[in-house]
Every structure is written in structure tokens, then in C-alpha cells.
Design a protein around this motif. Structure first.
Motif, PDB file in Angstrom:
ATOM      1  N   ILE A 117       0.843  -1.200   0.000  1.00 33.48           N
ATOM      2  CA  ILE A 117       0.000   0.000   0.000  1.00 33.48           C
ATOM      3  C   ILE A 117       0.878   1.250   0.000  1.00 33.48           C
ATOM      4  O   ILE A 117       0.616   2.213  -0.721  1.00 33.48           O
ATOM      5  CB  ILE A 117      -0.937  -0.029   1.224  1.00 33.48           C
ATOM      6  N   VAL A 118       1.938   1.235   0.799  1.00 32.71           N
ATOM      7  CA  VAL A 118       2.841   2.378   0.882  1.00 32.71           C
ATOM      8  C   VAL A 118       3.596   2.554  -0.432  1.00 32.71           C
ATOM      9  O   VAL A 118       3.836   3.681  -0.883  1.00 32.71           O
ATOM     10  CB  VAL A 118       3.831   2.210   2.052  1.00 32.71           C
ATOM     11  N   SER A 119       3.948   1.464  -1.063  1.00 36.96           N
ATOM     12  CA  SER A 119       4.711   1.511  -2.310  1.00 36.96           C
ATOM     13  C   SER A 119       4.034   2.372  -3.361  1.00 36.96           C
ATOM     14  O   SER A 119       4.677   3.191  -4.022  1.00 36.96           O
ATOM     15  CB  SER A 119       4.912   0.089  -2.842  1.00 36.96           C
ATOM     16  N   GLY A 120       2.731   2.210  -3.534  1.00 35.06           N
ATOM     17  CA  GLY A 120       2.010   2.985  -4.537  1.00 35.06           C
ATOM     18  C   GLY A 120       1.957   4.465  -4.212  1.00 35.06           C
ATOM     19  O   GLY A 120       2.075   5.324  -5.094  1.00 35.06           O
ATOM     20  N   ALA A 121       1.782   4.780  -2.926  1.00 36.36           N
ATOM     21  CA  ALA A 121       1.648   6.175  -2.523  1.00 36.36           C
ATOM     22  C   ALA A 121       2.929   6.976  -2.744  1.00 36.36           C
ATOM     23  O   ALA A 121       2.887   8.161  -3.072  1.00 36.36           O
ATOM     24  CB  ALA A 121       1.222   6.261  -1.054  1.00 36.36           C
ATOM     25  N   VAL A 122       4.083   6.347  -2.555  1.00 34.49           N
ATOM     26  CA  VAL A 122       5.366   7.063  -2.653  1.00 34.49           C
ATOM     27  C   VAL A 122       6.031   6.882  -4.012  1.00 34.49           C
ATOM     28  O   VAL A 122       7.182   7.268  -4.203  1.00 34.49           O
ATOM     29  CB  VAL A 122       6.338   6.605  -1.539  1.00 34.49           C
ATOM     30  N   ALA A 123       5.311   6.341  -4.957  1.00 35.43           N
ATOM     31  CA  ALA A 123       5.879   6.023  -6.270  1.00 35.43           C
ATOM     32  C   ALA A 123       6.447   7.260  -6.953  1.00 35.43           C
ATOM     33  O   ALA A 123       5.978   8.373  -6.773  1.00 35.43           O
ATOM     34  CB  ALA A 123       4.809   5.393  -7.158  1.00 35.43           C
ATOM     35  N   GLU A 124       7.497   7.050  -7.719  1.00 33.14           N
ATOM     36  CA  GLU A 124       8.103   8.002  -8.653  1.00 33.14           C
ATOM     37  C   GLU A 124       9.057   9.019  -8.031  1.00 33.14           C
ATOM     38  O   GLU A 124       9.631   9.823  -8.759  1.00 33.14           O
ATOM     39  CB  GLU A 124       7.030   8.748  -9.465  1.00 33.14           C
ATOM     40  N   ARG A 125       9.244   8.962  -6.688  1.00 29.93           N
ATOM     41  CA  ARG A 125      10.207   9.930  -6.142  1.00 29.93           C
ATOM     42  C   ARG A 125      10.904   9.459  -4.878  1.00 29.93           C
ATOM     43  O   ARG A 125      11.720  10.168  -4.303  1.00 29.93           O
ATOM     44  CB  ARG A 125       9.556  11.291  -5.898  1.00 29.93           C
ATOM     45  N   VAL A 126      10.647   8.258  -4.401  1.00 28.46           N
ATOM     46  CA  VAL A 126      11.284   7.785  -3.175  1.00 28.46           C
ATOM     47  C   VAL A 126      12.592   7.054  -3.494  1.00 28.46           C
ATOM     48  O   VAL A 126      12.696   6.369  -4.516  1.00 28.46           O
ATOM     49  CB  VAL A 126      10.340   6.857  -2.377  1.00 28.46           C
ATOM     50  N   LYS A 127      13.594   7.231  -2.633  1.00 26.32           N
ATOM     51  CA  LYS A 127      14.837   6.486  -2.776  1.00 26.32           C
ATOM     52  C   LYS A 127      14.579   5.013  -2.471  1.00 26.32           C
ATOM     53  O   LYS A 127      13.982   4.679  -1.453  1.00 26.32           O
ATOM     54  CB  LYS A 127      15.896   7.027  -1.816  1.00 26.32           C
ATOM     55  N   LEU A 128      15.058   4.152  -3.332  1.00 28.12           N
ATOM     56  CA  LEU A 128      14.792   2.727  -3.178  1.00 28.12           C
ATOM     57  C   LEU A 128      15.386   2.178  -1.879  1.00 28.12           C
ATOM     58  O   LEU A 128      14.726   1.417  -1.164  1.00 28.12           O
ATOM     59  CB  LEU A 128      15.358   1.968  -4.383  1.00 28.12           C
ATOM     60  N   GLY A 129      16.623   2.560  -1.567  1.00 21.61           N
ATOM     61  CA  GLY A 129      17.252   2.057  -0.351  1.00 21.61           C
ATOM     62  C   GLY A 129      16.499   2.448   0.896  1.00 21.61           C
ATOM     63  O   GLY A 129      16.300   1.637   1.809  1.00 21.61           O
ATOM     64  N   ALA A 130      16.053   3.691   0.969  1.00 18.52           N
ATOM     65  CA  ALA A 130      15.290   4.159   2.122  1.00 18.52           C
ATOM     66  C   ALA A 130      13.964   3.411   2.233  1.00 18.52           C
ATOM     67  O   ALA A 130      13.532   3.031   3.333  1.00 18.52           O
ATOM     68  CB  ALA A 130      15.052   5.666   2.021  1.00 18.52           C
ATOM     69  N   PHE A 131      13.326   3.192   1.093  1.00 18.77           N
ATOM     70  CA  PHE A 131      12.056   2.473   1.102  1.00 18.77           C
ATOM     71  C   PHE A 131      12.236   1.040   1.610  1.00 18.77           C
ATOM     72  O   PHE A 131      11.425   0.546   2.394  1.00 18.77           O
ATOM     73  CB  PHE A 131      11.444   2.458  -0.301  1.00 18.77           C
ATOM     74  N   MET A 132      13.303   0.389   1.181  1.00 18.20           N
ATOM     75  CA  MET A 132      13.526  -0.989   1.605  1.00 18.20           C
ATOM     76  C   MET A 132      13.774  -1.078   3.114  1.00 18.20           C
ATOM     77  O   MET A 132      13.277  -1.997   3.783  1.00 18.20           O
ATOM     78  CB  MET A 132      14.684  -1.595   0.815  1.00 18.20           C
ATOM     79  N   ILE A 133      14.510  -0.125   3.660  1.00 18.99           N
ATOM     80  CA  ILE A 133      14.738  -0.122   5.114  1.00 18.99           C
ATOM     81  C   ILE A 133      13.420   0.087   5.850  1.00 18.99           C
ATOM     82  O   ILE A 133      13.127  -0.580   6.861  1.00 18.99           O
ATOM     83  CB  ILE A 133      15.757   0.971   5.491  1.00 18.99           C
ATOM     84  N   PHE A 134      12.593   1.005   5.343  1.00 14.35           N
ATOM     85  CA  PHE A 134      11.280   1.227   5.955  1.00 14.35           C
ATOM     86  C   PHE A 134      10.449  -0.053   5.951  1.00 14.35           C
ATOM     87  O   PHE A 134       9.825  -0.412   6.966  1.00 14.35           O
ATOM     88  CB  PHE A 134      10.525   2.335   5.209  1.00 14.35           C
ATOM     89  N   VAL A 135      10.414  -0.745   4.818  1.00 17.73           N
ATOM     90  CA  VAL A 135       9.629  -1.981   4.707  1.00 17.73           C
ATOM     91  C   VAL A 135      10.093  -3.009   5.734  1.00 17.73           C
ATOM     92  O   VAL A 135       9.275  -3.662   6.399  1.00 17.73           O
ATOM     93  CB  VAL A 135       9.720  -2.559   3.280  1.00 17.73           C
ATOM     94  N   ILE A 136      11.395  -3.180   5.880  1.00 18.77           N
ATOM     95  CA  ILE A 136      11.934  -4.170   6.812  1.00 18.77           C
ATOM     96  C   ILE A 136      11.455  -3.897   8.239  1.00 18.77           C
ATOM     97  O   ILE A 136      11.007  -4.807   8.954  1.00 18.77           O
ATOM     98  CB  ILE A 136      13.473  -4.183   6.748  1.00 18.77           C
ATOM     99  N   ILE A 137      11.494  -2.633   8.653  1.00 19.67           N
ATOM    100  CA  ILE A 137      11.088  -2.297  10.022  1.00 19.67           C
ATOM    101  C   ILE A 137       9.569  -2.370  10.175  1.00 19.67           C
ATOM    102  O   ILE A 137       9.056  -2.921  11.156  1.00 19.67           O
ATOM    103  CB  ILE A 137      11.602  -0.895  10.404  1.00 19.67           C
ATOM    104  N   TYR A 138       8.850  -1.834   9.196  1.00 21.68           N
ATOM    105  CA  TYR A 138       7.389  -1.749   9.323  1.00 21.68           C
ATOM    106  C   TYR A 138       6.733  -3.123   9.246  1.00 21.68           C
ATOM    107  O   TYR A 138       5.862  -3.448  10.052  1.00 21.68           O
ATOM    108  CB  TYR A 138       6.830  -0.830   8.237  1.00 21.68           C
ATOM    109  N   VAL A 139       7.153  -3.925   8.281  1.00 18.31           N
ATOM    110  CA  VAL A 139       6.577  -5.271   8.148  1.00 18.31           C
ATOM    111  C   VAL A 139       7.091  -6.200   9.243  1.00 18.31           C
ATOM    112  O   VAL A 139       6.363  -7.047   9.758  1.00 18.31           O
ATOM    113  CB  VAL A 139       6.883  -5.858   6.751  1.00 18.31           C
TER     114      VAL A 139
END
Length: 415
Positions: A117-139
Motif C-alpha cells: 500500500i505504501v509503495s504505490g503512494a510514494v511512487a516516482e520519487r522515493v529512494k529505493l534504499g530508504a524504502f527498503m529499510i522502511f519496509v523491513i522495520i514496518y513489516v
């Protein structure tokens, strides 16, 4: 329990697990279709990462964080890995609805959905590395803790004593709003895409590059909801499973029709993207109480969800928040609506139940907003969460992945 019935129950749950897994194809196609072609690979990479890391995290500790056994009702941990009990593969486990292994896999698919759900909202401008770290902690931590409050026997499930408390059949709050709150925080901290809001502050349309692909994604998601809601019966019970599939489909259909009619009256055109998000809004809306509603009540929930979609998208734009796929409106706002609907319609309707639903919504909101803000703000201040202007303008596919989703198309444009 008869061995044949136990096998039938478990097979149904495995089919539902496969359907929920298939939903990740739908999310991928929807996100790709509603965004620009230059970011296609980036979105695909995020979605593939989410399901892979989600499964591993849920194995390492997420499952036992969400279902810790006896605990204080707020947070508990049953250990690392999957320490199967003596009855884990017998009808003694889960009243014969499924085995321990099936239980883990079905629940793991849900866990990954919250991050998608978060992936779609932040599409087209989020840093991939930062997003992956967020996913690891949040999930890995946030999602299973919130889930434990209700599905793991925590404090939300006991608010009303023996009569039961907060109710969320398949996750309008515990999955969709958990992802939706994080999406809201993320797009606030991330900022809008370049060109989304003009100098006058008015929102500008940034069309998606493949609406047929987005449409296919929605149909796949609708199909996947047969497993998402149907599997939440936790057995192959004929009467209840059939009812859940009927209410799920009717709410989806009503949400789509309501959204396109409302949109056409307001904007004087037939917007297929509103139609598609209306279907998803109806699906999210019915998810909390799909087993409690009559067909007519399901239609009413879907109709209201469709109206919410149209006005919700306009409200998000008015707040100058940029959500390329409408994830906050679909999953958060309609998730809240669906959770409240349990206290307004169906077998549990009443003021007491409505109060329990509000408490559940509030608890998830506070915890998810606080944790997601801490995670994303910390990432923003350290490694940064947004790509450079050059990367955003030229596309994340080339800059972060070194490849193009449509190389022939780009070559033809250049020649």
C-alpha cells in the motif's frame, strides 16, 4: 473431526493463500499503470522486494510477534522461527481449519500487503534504499504488533469482555489502514512529485502510462479478495464462505458504480480511474465485516465507499499531498469507513460496538503514525528519502536500475 473435512478445509485455505499471493501481481500492475513508464522497473522492484522480504521477516519473528500466545495484550513474542507444536499438522490445531504451515503462509501474505500500500503512494520519487529499510522495520515489527492486538488475542479483542470487543474480520484496519497511515505519513514527509502542483497551488493531472494495465490489476485484486476475505473464514465452511464471497463482490460492484456516477456528476466525464478505485474502495470497506452483512447491507457499504473515493481523492489533492495511485483514500479512508460500518450494519451493529471500533481505529492510528513518522523522519535526516531532481525528471529506472522497461519504445522516440 473427519479426515476428509480437515483436508478440504486445509486445501481451501491453501487456495486462498495462492489468491492473496496473486494480489501482488494486481498491485504491481495497478501501480505501474497509474504512473509513468520511466518508473516501471522501480515499482516492479519494490513489489518483488516486498513479498520476498515479507515472507522472510514473517518467518524470522513476525508470525510469533503477531501470535505470541499468552501475553500482556500489547506486545509479546513467541520466539524466532516456526517452532511447530505436536498438534500443528492435525485437526487439533485451529479447530481443524488448517495446519500450522498453512496458517503461517496465509498470514504472511497479509503482512506483505501492508507495505505494498505504501509503495504505490510514494511512487516516482522515493529512494529505493530508504524504502527498503522502511519496509523491513514496518513489516517486521509494526504490522505484527498491531495485528496481535486483535487477531493475536490482545487488548482490542477483549474490550467488551465475554461479548467481544473490536471486530475486524479480514483487515480493514489491521491491514489496510495500517498500510494507509504509513502511506499518509510518507507522502507528507516526502513531498509531491515535480509538476503535481502548479504555482497557484492547484493540482495538475500526471496521467498514468497504461490504463489497460491498471484495469487488469484491479480485476486481479478483485479476484484475490476471494482469498483475502474468503480465507478469513479460516475454514471451508460452506454457508459462511459463500456469504463472504457474495458480500465482497456486491460491495465491490456497488463501490465502482457509486464512484463513477459521483465522479461523472462532479466532473462531467466518465473517469475509469475513479471507477477502478471505487471498486477497490468497496472491497476495502466490506473487509472488516464481510461475514456479518446481508447482501443489501454490503451494497450500502460499497455505495458509500464509492462516494468516499471521489471526495477523498479531491481532499488529498486539496491538502497538497501527492498520492499517484489513490492509496490513502482507498486503503486508509475506506478502511476507516469499513471498520466503522461494523458498528452501523450487520449482526454486531450498536453503539457499544461502534465505540469499540473507534477505539481500534484510534489505537492503530496513533501507533502507526508515530512509528512510521519516527522511521521515515530518521531516514530523511540520515540517508535521505527523496531522489534528486535530475533522477526524478529522467526516471528512476535508468538512474536506480540502469535499465528501461520499454527499450524499443524509447529508441523509437529518439530516432
Amino acid at each position: 473431526m473427519d479426515a476428509g473435512l480437515f483436508t478440504a478445509n486445509n486445501v481451501w485455505m491453501m487456495v486462498c493463500t495462492a489468491l492473496v499471493f496473486f494480489m501482488h501481481t494486481g498491485f504491481s500492475l495497478l501501480e505501474i499503470g497509474l504512473t509513468r513508464e520511466k518508473n516501471t522497473i522501480n515499482i516492479l522492484f519494490k513489489n518483488v522486494f516486498i513479498i520476498c522480504i515479507g515472507l522472510l521477516l514473517y518467518y524470522i519473528g513476525g508470525f510469533n510477534l503477531m501470535y505470541p500466545g499468552d501475553f500482556n495484550g500489547f506486545i509479546g513474542f513467541g520466539g524466532f522461527g516456526l517452532p511447530i507444536g505436536a498438534d500443528g499438522l492435525t485437526p487439533e490445531y485451529a479447530d481443524g481449519g488448517y495446519t500450522y504451515w498453512t496458517d503461517f503462509l496465509f498470514q504472511a501474505m497479509f503482512a506483505a500487503t501492508a507495505a505494498t500500500i505504501v509503495s504505490g503512494a510514494v511512487a516516482e520519487r522515493v529512494k529505493l534504499g530508504a524504502f527498503m529499510i522502511f519496509v523491513i522495520i514496518y513489516v517486521g515489527l509494526v504490522y505484527p504488533i498491531v495485528g496481535s492486538w486483535q487477531w493475536g488475542g490482545g487488548f482490542l479483542s477483549t474490550l467488551g469482555g465475554d461479548e467481544g470487543g473490536f471486530y475486524d474480520f479480514a483487515g480493514s484496519t489491521l491491514v489496510h489502514s495500517v498500510g494507509g497511515w504509513a502511506a499518509l505519513v510518507a507522502i507528507y514527509l516526502l513531498g509531491a512529485r515535480i509538476g503535481k502542483f502548479g504555482k497557484d497551488g492547484k493540482p495538475k493531472a500526471i496521467p498514468g502510462h497504461n490504463i489497460p494495465m491498471a484495469t487488469a490489476g484491479v480485476f486481479i485484486l478483485w479476484l484475490g479478495w476471494f482469498g483475502f476475505n474468503g480465507g478469513s473464514v479460516l475454514s471451508a465452511d460452506p454457508a459462511l464462505t459463500s456469504l463472504v464471497l457474495v458480500t465482497t463482490c456486491l460491495a465491490a460492484a456497488a463501490g465502482g458504480v457509486s464512484a463513477f456516477i459521483t465522479s461523472s456528476l462532479l466532473y462531467k466525464n466518465f473517469d475509469v480511474t475513479m471507477f477502478l478505485n471505487g471498486i477497490l474502495g468497496g472491497l476495502v470497506g466490506i473487509t472488516a465485516g464481510a461475514d456479518l452483512m446481508s447482501p443489501l447491507e454490503a451494497i450500502a457499504i460499497g455505495l458509500i465507499a464509492g462516494v468516499i473515493i471521489v471526495f477523498g481523492v479531491a481532499f488529498i489533492d486539496k491538502m497538497k499531498l501527492d498520492d499517484p495511485v489513490g492509496a490513502v483514500t482507498v486503503h486508509l479512508i475506506c478502511g476507516i469507513w469499513g471498520t466503522l460500518a461494523v458498528g452501523l450494519f450487520g449482526d454486531k451493529a450498536g453503539l457499544d460496538q461502534l465505540g469499540y471500533q473507534l477505539i481500534g481505529i484510534g489505537a492503530a492510528a496513533v501507533f502507526c503514525c508515530l512509528t512510521s513518522f519516527i522511521i521515515i523522519f530518521a531516514l530523511k535526516k540520515t540517508m535521505g528519502i527523496r531522489v534528486s531532481k535530475e533522477e526524478e525528471v529522467e526516471g528512476l529506472d535508468i538512474h536506480e536500475h540502469g535499465m528501461d522497461a520499454y527499450p524499443d519504445f524509447r529508441m523509437n522516440q529518439q530516432s
